[in-house]
Design a protein around this motif. Structure first.
Motif, PDB file in Angstrom:
ATOM      1  N   LYS A 239      41.767  63.601 139.264  1.00  0.00           N
ATOM      2  CA  LYS A 239      40.585  63.000 138.657  1.00  0.00           C
ATOM      3  C   LYS A 239      40.980  62.116 137.478  1.00  0.00           C
ATOM      4  CE  LYS A 239      36.964  66.313 139.901  1.00  0.00           C
ATOM      5  NZ  LYS A 239      35.959  67.290 139.405  1.00  0.00           N
ATOM      6  N   THR A 240      41.876  62.629 136.610  1.00  0.00           N
ATOM      7  CA  THR A 240      42.320  61.850 135.464  1.00  0.00           C
ATOM      8  C   THR A 240      43.088  60.616 135.916  1.00  0.00           C
ATOM      9  OG1 THR A 240      42.497  63.898 134.184  1.00  0.00           O
ATOM     10  CG2 THR A 240      43.593  61.943 133.305  1.00  0.00           C
ATOM     11  N   PHE A 241      43.975  60.802 136.908  1.00  0.00           N
ATOM     12  CA  PHE A 241      44.772  59.671 137.397  1.00  0.00           C
ATOM     13  C   PHE A 241      43.880  58.583 137.987  1.00  0.00           C
ATOM     14  CE2 PHE A 241      46.789  57.724 141.162  1.00  0.00           C
ATOM     15  CZ  PHE A 241      47.730  56.942 140.513  1.00  0.00           C
ATOM     16  N   LEU A 242      42.924  58.969 138.827  1.00  0.00           N
ATOM     17  CA  LEU A 242      42.054  57.968 139.445  1.00  0.00           C
ATOM     18  C   LEU A 242      41.181  57.282 138.397  1.00  0.00           C
ATOM     19  CD1 LEU A 242      40.954  59.709 142.765  1.00  0.00           C
ATOM     20  CD2 LEU A 242      42.662  57.930 142.437  1.00  0.00           C
ATOM     21  N   LEU A 243      40.720  58.035 137.406  1.00  0.00           N
ATOM     22  CA  LEU A 243      39.907  57.422 136.359  1.00  0.00           C
ATOM     23  C   LEU A 243      40.724  56.406 135.564  1.00  0.00           C
ATOM     24  CD1 LEU A 243      37.305  57.235 134.734  1.00  0.00           C
ATOM     25  CD2 LEU A 243      38.089  59.171 133.358  1.00  0.00           C
ATOM     26  N   VAL A 244      41.946  56.798 135.158  1.00  0.00           N
ATOM     27  CA  VAL A 244      42.801  55.879 134.408  1.00  0.00           C
ATOM     28  C   VAL A 244      43.173  54.683 135.266  1.00  0.00           C
ATOM     29  CG1 VAL A 244      45.024  55.634 133.239  1.00  0.00           C
ATOM     30  CG2 VAL A 244      43.688  57.713 132.923  1.00  0.00           C
ATOM     31  N   ALA A 245      43.491  54.920 136.560  1.00  0.00           N
ATOM     32  CA  ALA A 245      43.836  53.823 137.462  1.00  0.00           C
ATOM     33  C   ALA A 245      42.667  52.862 137.620  1.00  0.00           C
ATOM     34  CB  ALA A 245      44.261  54.379 138.821  1.00  0.00           C
ATOM     35  N   LEU A 246      41.454  53.404 137.751  1.00  0.00           N
ATOM     36  CA  LEU A 246      40.273  52.545 137.876  1.00  0.00           C
ATOM     37  C   LEU A 246      40.079  51.701 136.620  1.00  0.00           C
ATOM     38  CD1 LEU A 246      37.750  51.690 139.446  1.00  0.00           C
ATOM     39  CD2 LEU A 246      36.561  53.655 138.456  1.00  0.00           C
TER      40      LEU A 246
END
Length: 458
Positions: free
Chosen positions: A12-19
């Motif tokens: 969740k954190t990775f996808l949020l930061v990537a987005l």
């Protein structure tokens, strides 16, 4: 839709930061293009105007008979083609984009409003610009074609490659940051599972970022408090066992020697035994998850030893078990679970009805079944009956028992990594089945099962 979303904090954190990185990179790219396009258009327009002016000057000053040679030389050396304009020319205008609009405006501002631009002249693709040898003579008009690479932005692909490289590097960094953040949380989760299975985990590392250190310190403090609570509970249970059962034993002895009528003595002794049994259930439940290690035991022989005293009491109990069946179990707690099921069956079905106990392997599991002919448990009440201090509505008037029997069995099965099935019996009654994992590392499975069950209860 929810099933497709990640559930772990790491992803969740990775996808949020990537987005956020993708949106930021896209926004900066658009901002850069917005402010870079006017400057780029002015440079290209200046280059186009210079080519047109030089071409016009060359054609104006060249001898009429040498113009053809000049046009051939420009096409060969500079890639510039020049054709006379005709009224029947087929043209395709430039694409309606902001860079093309800026370019056209700059070119017309310097060459005149009569200047035309096209992306195709007749069947030839390119960047076409019209010009006149004499601005006042609209019949003496020419088309000049510039090579496309002079107009297009040659750095676009480089910018794209560098942008993608920066995005990949940023996303890799985001993954490392998210993984670094999730590592201490995973350690807390592992320690919590050990606590849920009744074990004392090693202290967590309290170094690192302040927020993580505070969580680790609080968890270590909680673990220490739980360990002290367990020690106090064991001390209290030992005191309860001594302080309550000793007077009960004296009371029973006094009743038996009181000389009262035999029927009254029997009733009072039965009540004392029931009180002793209830105290035993409270003690069993208060001990929590069994701490004894799982060891290979002959389950069939263990069940025979449990059922034999009931047969000696005259209970109609039928046992169906193989000669031997070895499996890794916690013998003491399993004895308690089987005895609780038999006592429950006798309490609700009566001692005058046949009780069937069987041991065997079913679908890769070691199963111990106690089947009675009592009232059974309605399907909608099965899950509720697994909770402590719970009895069926029809049994509320019967004060015997504390409602802990099945709760103790449920806890014992969780410690084994197995389960307790409560099923209706054909012809009436209840089938209580203890399902144990056959072979393998029963201790590890028990810890995982206990953690899952504790998570569901919470």
């Amino acid at each position: 839709m929810q099933a497709c979303l990640p559930r772990t904090l790491l992803w969740k954190t990775f996808l949020l930061v990537a987005l956020l990185l993708i949106l930021a990179l896209g926004s900066w790219s658009q901002i850069f293009r917005y402010f870079q396009e006017p400057a780029r258009s002015r440079d290209v327009a200046q280059m186009v105007v210079s080519v047109v002016n030089l071409t016009r000057t060359a054609l104006t000053n060249a001898d009429a008979e040498r113009r053809t040679d000049l046009l051939i030389e420009l096409a060969a050396l500079e890639g510039i083609r020049i054709y006379p304009a005709e009224a029947s020319d087929e043209l395709e205008p430039l694409r309606d984009t902001r860079p093309n609009r800026l370019l056209a405006a700059d070119v017309r501002r310097q060459l005149g409003d009569h200047t035309r631009l096209a992306s195709r002249w007749k069947s030839l693709e390119g960047f076409w610009v019209s010009f006149r040898l004499d601005p006042e003579d609209q019949h003496d008009e020419y088309w000049v074609m510039l090579p496309g690479e002079r107009i297009e932005n040659p750095d676009s692909l480089d910018w794209l490659i560098w942008g993608l490289g920066a995005l990949v590097a940023a996303m890799l960094g985001a993954y490392l940051i998210a993984s670094w953040m999730g590592k201490p949380l995973r350690q807390v989760a592992r320690a919590a599972r050990l606590v849920g299975s009744g074990q004392t985990p090693p202290p967590l590392d309290e170094s690192g970022p302040q927020e993580i250190a505070v969580v680790a310190h609080a968890f270590n403090q909680m673990t220490g408090d739980l360990a002290r609570t367990d020690a106090d509970r064991a001390l209290i249970l030992a005191g309860v066992s001594h302080d309550l059962r000793t007077p009960l034993a004296r009371l029973r002895l006094g009743v038996e020697m009181s000389g009262a009528p035999e029927g009254e003595v029997t009733a009072m002794v039965s009540d004392i035994e029931e009180m002793d049994r209830i105290i035993g259930q409270f003690l069993d439940f208060g001990r929590g998850v069994p701490q004894e290690p799982a060891q290979p035991e002959d389950v069939a022989q263990l069940v025979r030893e449990i059922t034999e005293p009931y047969r000696l009491r005259g209970i109609d109990l039928h046992l169906d078990a193989p000669q031997t069946l070895v499996n890794a179990v916690r013998a003491l707690s399993l004895r308690r679970a089987v005895a609780n099921l038999i006592d429950n069956a006798l309490r609700y079905a009566g001692e005058d009805k046949r009780l069937d106990v069987s041991v065997g392997v079913v679908d890769g599991e070691v199963c111990i079944e106690v089947a009675d002919r009592g009232p059974g448990i309605p399907e909608n009440e099965v899950e509720r009956m697994r909770h402590p201090f719970t009895r069926l509505e029809k049994a509320r008037t019967n004060t015997k028992g504390a409602g802990l029997g099945l709760a103790i069995v449920e806890r014992v099965m969780r410690s084994h990594g197995g389960r307790l099935d409560l099923l209706p019996r054909e012809g009436g009654g209840l089938r209580a089945i203890l399902c144990l994992p056959a072979g393998g590392n029963a201790s590890a499975r028990a810890r995982m099962q206990t953690a899952r069950q504790d998570g569901h209860e919470k």
